[in-house]
Design an enzyme around this catalytic site. Sequence first.
Site, PDB file in Angstrom:
ATOM      1  N   ASP A  11       5.896  -2.327  24.741  1.00 50.04           N
ATOM      2  CA  ASP A  11       6.419  -3.575  24.177  1.00 50.04           C
ATOM      3  C   ASP A  11       5.765  -3.758  22.817  1.00 50.04           C
ATOM      4  O   ASP A  11       5.086  -2.849  22.320  1.00 50.04           O
ATOM      5  CB  ASP A  11       6.136  -4.767  25.102  1.00 50.04           C
ATOM      6  CG  ASP A  11       7.199  -5.848  24.994  1.00 50.04           C
ATOM      7  OD1 ASP A  11       7.262  -6.504  23.944  1.00 50.04           O
ATOM      8  OD2 ASP A  11       7.983  -6.026  25.944  1.00 50.04           O
TER       9      ASP A  11
ATOM     10  N   HIS B  22      11.180  -6.100  20.706  1.00 51.90           N
ATOM     11  CA  HIS B  22      10.008  -5.790  21.527  1.00 51.90           C
ATOM     12  C   HIS B  22       9.350  -4.477  21.120  1.00 51.90           C
ATOM     13  O   HIS B  22       8.953  -3.670  21.967  1.00 51.90           O
ATOM     14  CB  HIS B  22      10.379  -5.782  23.023  1.00 51.90           C
ATOM     15  CG  HIS B  22      10.707  -7.141  23.554  1.00 51.90           C
ATOM     16  ND1 HIS B  22       9.756  -8.031  23.967  1.00 51.90           N
ATOM     17  CD2 HIS B  22      11.905  -7.779  23.710  1.00 51.90           C
ATOM     18  CE1 HIS B  22      10.331  -9.161  24.368  1.00 51.90           C
ATOM     19  NE2 HIS B  22      11.643  -9.034  24.206  1.00 51.90           N
TER      20      HIS B  22
ATOM     21  N   GLU C 113      16.501 -10.123  23.673  1.00 53.08           N
ATOM     22  CA  GLU C 113      15.810 -11.017  22.749  1.00 53.08           C
ATOM     23  C   GLU C 113      15.731 -10.478  21.329  1.00 53.08           C
ATOM     24  O   GLU C 113      14.690 -10.588  20.659  1.00 53.08           O
ATOM     25  CB  GLU C 113      14.414 -11.347  23.301  1.00 53.08           C
ATOM     26  CG  GLU C 113      14.497 -12.114  24.617  1.00 53.08           C
ATOM     27  CD  GLU C 113      13.152 -12.389  25.256  1.00 53.08           C
ATOM     28  OE1 GLU C 113      12.197 -11.629  24.997  1.00 53.08           O
ATOM     29  OE2 GLU C 113      13.059 -13.353  26.036  1.00 53.08           O
TER      30      GLU C 113
END
Length: 632
Positions: A271, A325, A391
């Site tokens: 991440d 990420h 996201e």
Amino acid sequence: MQRAAMLAALALALLLQSALTSALESNTVRAAADEPIWGYQCVKERCERVLVHDAEGRARAVQALSVCKLTCGTSANLWPRPRHLHTSKTLDWVNYSSINVETRGDDGSDYRNHRGGSLLQQASELFREQQMRKATIKDGTPLVKTGGKTLEVTVSLRDPGRHQLTLNTDEGYELFVKIMSDGRINTTIIADNFFGARHALETLNQLIVLDDLEKQLRLPREVTIRDSPAFPYRGVLLDTSRNFVSVDAIKRTLDAMAASKLNTFHWHITDSHSFPFVSQSFPKFHLYGAYTPAEVYTPTEVVDVVAYGRVRGVRVLPELDAPAHVGEGWQWVGDNATVCVKAEPWQKYCVEPPCGQLNPTVDKVYDLLGGLYHDMLSLFKPDMFHMGGDEVNFNCWNNTDSIVEWMVKKNLSGRQEDDFRMVWDHFQKRAYEKLVEANHGHELPVVIWTSGLTAPGKVDRYLDPKKYIIQIWTKGDDPLIKELAEKKYRLIFSNYEALYFDCGFGAWVGEGNNWCSPYIGWQKVYDNDLKKLLRNLGVEPDQTSVLGAEATLWTEQADSHSVDGRLWPRAAAMAERLWSDPVTGWQAAEYRMVSHRERLVKLGVQADSLQPQWCHQNEGYCYLSHNIQGEH
């Protein structure tokens, strides 16, 4: 002088009397410790704790707690509950040192010549070790007496060559136990392949209990079980980037998954916070991105985890989350391959610090992804792959000059959300091509999170339902779920109000509680009925629309020391929902759930306690209303 002598003699006498009394009391305690005070009787399908002797000193017919829980009720204390089950109330004594597992076919062929048969051989050894651990030394005292009947286990596989779990694998099994004329206990397991047989061995393991009153391992004399899972995908996600999680902790998670018949360990391995995966193609990733040189996952360790999981019936599914990420580990790449890394104020560019996204307009990004995909596919050898895809922050791309200039050249100068979705679509298509190329030109199922790319009315513009599986992290009443189901996307539920196990703790950015509070109890996890969720949205579920569900643990506030308690036993509650698809609520399963938690603890898993131990020993007395459950 005489008075002093008399006092000394009196003191000595008192000392001797005290020592004698202490010795007698010690012997009395030791003798009492050898004789049980409490036993159990089955009363209205629950185990009642009673004194071994009545008020007149007469012995009562009592059982050990483990035996009572095995024989009282209709579920034999199994977790998850088999779909069809019959067990006798009469038990036999198993000789733990005489357990034989026969893995030859009816035609005499040796399953060990097949890769699935080799896995079965390893699972059989594990089964025998489990029985030895139940029976062997504790504090210098043997737990069971020597003796008992030989247990013969015969496993028959229709497809002994199958060694990889897929979404189409038949995980069902049949299990039969009966007494032979020569006194041996015969157990027959019939399954299509290794994975079903492994589940049968787990069920058999749970049927063999330690009787601490009789000092024996006990097994029902007759058993008939026909069992199969309701859903093919039954997963646990563990994030090992926000905080590093040791291989030992990962293996404990796999042990608990096997005990609960979960079959997919989703490894969110990188991440924006860290990059602990050791890439053989690009070793600088972990050199720049790991928290410390020791907190990495080497190729040898990854292969070891994959093999450890497979013997336990668990696929290890890798995720390389992109294009958002990302951050730590990418510093060496250069060429503007990453954007918004550690951008401030972070709230404008990502959902949590540190920010970072890939630049979809840079060709080098895809070369790097191709190498990482190759490394992961060669080590994990997965039947499917998780590409992340959640996201993405459009404001990040909108504030990157090179991306905006590229968009103008592609006639996307409006810089509206749909324009940025086209940028994302460009990324997704090229990344998917690199994944297929790394898989030697063969497509494989790809999982992607619900996100801006799956927005209402948009998803089928970008994602082919024949190629992509959608993992839902929004709430279970999200109208998007209906659209996805109607458009024939295969779905995996991780609806956060029931399956995000990091919820309910203190905020780590700021104060108060974290964003998805409150804490989610096992009861809510158990009652997270996937088919009911769809029906509430007006969709009739079919066999292809819902693959299953996955409990998730994002580790902003968890690491090797706390993973066990965050996941277990709550993930086991989901396991029964996905395996048995029960028509009753959590109340009917409570006794067994508390027992399964004890089972996990004996495996070495530091599972959270659900109730005082008193409740485990006194069924039916720890309740909120008078609606006491019966079946357990």
